[in-house]
Design a protein around this motif. Sequence first.
Motif, PDB file in Angstrom:
ATOM      1  N   LEU A  36       1.156  -1.437  -0.216  1.00 33.39           N
ATOM      2  CA  LEU A  36       0.167  -0.425  -0.179  1.00 33.39           C
ATOM      3  C   LEU A  36       1.199   0.953   0.544  1.00 33.39           C
ATOM      4  N   HIS A  37       1.504   1.261   0.560  1.00 39.39           N
ATOM      5  CA  HIS A  37       2.559   2.316   0.985  1.00 39.39           C
ATOM      6  C   HIS A  37       3.476   2.264  -0.718  1.00 39.39           C
ATOM      7  N   GLY A  38       3.671   1.123  -0.893  1.00 43.74           N
ATOM      8  CA  GLY A  38       4.820   1.556  -2.280  1.00 43.74           C
ATOM      9  C   GLY A  38       3.067   2.090  -3.842  1.00 43.74           C
ATOM     10  N   LEU A  39       3.136   1.463  -2.992  1.00 49.59           N
ATOM     11  CA  LEU A  39       0.701   2.223  -4.396  1.00 49.59           C
ATOM     12  C   LEU A  39       1.322   3.238  -4.489  1.00 49.59           C
ATOM     13  N   LEU A  40       0.918   4.112  -3.414  1.00 56.71           N
ATOM     14  CA  LEU A  40       0.395   5.386  -2.991  1.00 56.71           C
ATOM     15  C   LEU A  40       1.378   6.327  -3.008  1.00 56.71           C
ATOM     16  N   ALA A  41       2.914   5.415  -3.002  1.00 55.50           N
ATOM     17  CA  ALA A  41       3.169   6.905  -3.324  1.00 55.50           C
ATOM     18  C   ALA A  41       4.010   6.758  -4.762  1.00 55.50           C
ATOM     19  N   GLY A  75      13.491   2.237  -2.346  1.00 56.91           N
ATOM     20  CA  GLY A  75      12.176   2.346  -1.851  1.00 56.91           C
ATOM     21  C   GLY A  75      12.612   0.752  -2.323  1.00 56.91           C
ATOM     22  N   ALA A  76      11.841   0.765  -3.731  1.00 54.96           N
ATOM     23  CA  ALA A  76      12.066  -0.712  -4.410  1.00 54.96           C
ATOM     24  C   ALA A  76      13.189  -1.488  -4.023  1.00 54.96           C
ATOM     25  N   ALA A  77      14.298  -0.713  -3.632  1.00 54.85           N
ATOM     26  CA  ALA A  77      15.459  -2.264  -3.951  1.00 54.85           C
ATOM     27  C   ALA A  77      15.200  -3.126  -2.323  1.00 54.85           C
ATOM     28  N   ILE A  78      14.717  -1.605  -1.289  1.00 58.08           N
ATOM     29  CA  ILE A  78      14.553  -2.614  -0.097  1.00 58.08           C
ATOM     30  C   ILE A  78      13.276  -3.432  -0.058  1.00 58.08           C
ATOM     31  N   ASN A  79      12.735  -3.066  -0.754  1.00 54.85           N
ATOM     32  CA  ASN A  79      11.396  -4.703  -1.021  1.00 54.85           C
ATOM     33  C   ASN A  79      12.125  -5.418  -1.426  1.00 54.85           C
ATOM     34  N   LEU A  80      12.801  -5.631  -2.986  1.00 56.48           N
ATOM     35  CA  LEU A  80      13.231  -6.736  -3.763  1.00 56.48           C
ATOM     36  C   LEU A  80      14.103  -7.194  -3.717  1.00 56.48           C
ATOM     37  N   ARG A  85      12.355 -11.132  -0.071  1.00 56.50           N
ATOM     38  CA  ARG A  85      13.344 -12.501   0.672  1.00 56.50           C
ATOM     39  C   ARG A  85      13.164 -13.177   2.562  1.00 56.50           C
ATOM     40  N   GLN A  86      12.264 -12.714   3.025  1.00 50.44           N
ATOM     41  CA  GLN A  86      11.695 -12.638   4.164  1.00 50.44           C
ATOM     42  C   GLN A  86      12.541 -11.707   5.100  1.00 50.44           C
ATOM     43  N   LEU A  87      13.513 -11.097   4.684  1.00 50.59           N
ATOM     44  CA  LEU A  87      14.939 -10.821   5.296  1.00 50.59           C
ATOM     45  C   LEU A  87      15.236  -9.586   5.986  1.00 50.59           C
ATOM     46  N   PRO A  88      15.136  -9.017   7.665  1.00 48.00           N
ATOM     47  CA  PRO A  88      15.473  -7.932   7.834  1.00 48.00           C
ATOM     48  C   PRO A  88      15.653  -6.561   7.240  1.00 48.00           C
ATOM     49  N   LEU A  89      14.541  -5.954   7.281  1.00 43.48           N
ATOM     50  CA  LEU A  89      15.242  -4.995   6.614  1.00 43.48           C
ATOM     51  C   LEU A  89      16.513  -3.489   7.165  1.00 43.48           C
ATOM     52  N   PRO A  90      17.449  -3.269   6.366  1.00 43.11           N
ATOM     53  CA  PRO A  90      18.204  -2.907   7.271  1.00 43.11           C
ATOM     54  C   PRO A  90      17.934  -1.915   7.587  1.00 43.11           C
ATOM     55  N   LYS A  91      18.616  -1.109   9.309  1.00 42.82           N
ATOM     56  CA  LYS A  91      17.952   0.025   9.090  1.00 42.82           C
ATOM     57  C   LYS A  91      18.477   1.154   8.498  1.00 42.82           C
ATOM     58  N   SER A  92      19.615   1.662   8.611  1.00 38.89           N
ATOM     59  CA  SER A  92      20.133   2.170   7.804  1.00 38.89           C
ATOM     60  C   SER A  92      19.506   2.631   6.112  1.00 38.89           C
ATOM     61  N   TRP A  93      18.966   1.451   5.304  1.00 36.25           N
ATOM     62  CA  TRP A  93      18.570   2.082   4.511  1.00 36.25           C
ATOM     63  C   TRP A  93      17.290   2.889   4.727  1.00 36.25           C
ATOM     64  N   VAL A  95      16.380   4.650   7.071  1.00 34.15           N
ATOM     65  CA  VAL A  95      16.624   6.126   7.137  1.00 34.15           C
ATOM     66  C   VAL A  95      16.734   7.201   6.390  1.00 34.15           C
ATOM     67  N   GLY A  96      17.330   6.055   5.328  1.00 31.15           N
ATOM     68  CA  GLY A  96      18.347   7.144   3.836  1.00 31.15           C
ATOM     69  C   GLY A  96      16.682   7.061   2.973  1.00 31.15           C
ATOM     70  N   HIS A  97      16.259   6.448   3.125  1.00 27.04           N
ATOM     71  CA  HIS A  97      14.893   6.285   2.232  1.00 27.04           C
ATOM     72  C   HIS A  97      13.922   7.552   2.848  1.00 27.04           C
ATOM     73  N   ALA A  98      13.963   7.044   4.672  1.00 23.91           N
ATOM     74  CA  ALA A  98      13.139   8.346   4.772  1.00 23.91           C
ATOM     75  C   ALA A  98      13.280   9.588   4.275  1.00 23.91           C
ATOM     76  N   LEU A  99      14.870   9.994   4.653  1.00 24.71           N
ATOM     77  CA  LEU A  99      15.668  11.529   4.692  1.00 24.71           C
ATOM     78  C   LEU A  99      15.424  11.885   3.099  1.00 24.71           C
ATOM     79  N   LEU A 100      15.470  10.794   2.340  1.00 25.01           N
ATOM     80  CA  LEU A 100      15.481  11.740   1.041  1.00 25.01           C
ATOM     81  C   LEU A 100      14.358  11.769   0.279  1.00 25.01           C
ATOM     82  N   ALA A 101      13.258  11.111   0.986  1.00 28.55           N
ATOM     83  CA  ALA A 101      11.811  11.089   1.136  1.00 28.55           C
ATOM     84  C   ALA A 101      10.794  12.666   1.576  1.00 28.55           C
ATOM     85  N   VAL A 102      11.882  12.433   2.788  1.00 27.11           N
ATOM     86  CA  VAL A 102      11.481  13.580   3.959  1.00 27.11           C
ATOM     87  C   VAL A 102      11.270  14.925   2.642  1.00 27.11           C
ATOM     88  N   ALA A 103      12.574  14.746   2.786  1.00 27.92           N
ATOM     89  CA  ALA A 103      13.961  16.440   1.841  1.00 27.92           C
ATOM     90  C   ALA A 103      13.451  16.742   0.794  1.00 27.92           C
TER      91      ALA A 103
END
Length: 113
Positions: A36-41, A75-80, A85-93, A95-103
């Motif tokens: 839903l997040h990706g679709l709306l964005a 965001g697409a890279a984090i998802n794919l 792959r059912q792996l834990p999402l890297p927190k640094s990614w 934060v970077g995704h969020a900073l770019l989006a907020v800016a």
Amino acid sequence: MKYALILLGIAALGGLAMAGMRFAGNPRPPSWLAMLHGLLAAAGLTLLIEAALTTGLPSPGGVGLGLLLIAAVGGAAINLLYHDRQLPLPKSWIVGHALLAVAGYGLLLATLF
């Protein structure tokens, strides 16, 4: 541009919820929320690109669009690379995704108002 900002704002709330889940210790958010997040964005970005191509955007708006496009690729890279792959999402990614989006969103708001 107003509708694009509304969609992106709703997507940002979903992103904030997902980041909260990850930083609370969950390895990844529910798939439905990530989709839903990706679709709306993506819908907001599509409207924004249409506005840029038809009526044009002032310079800060163009930079904001560019930052949001980079955030979308991240965001697409984090998802794919992690979520699918059912792996834990890297927190640094996250934060970077969020900073770019907020800016990018902030520059668009400044352009609109």
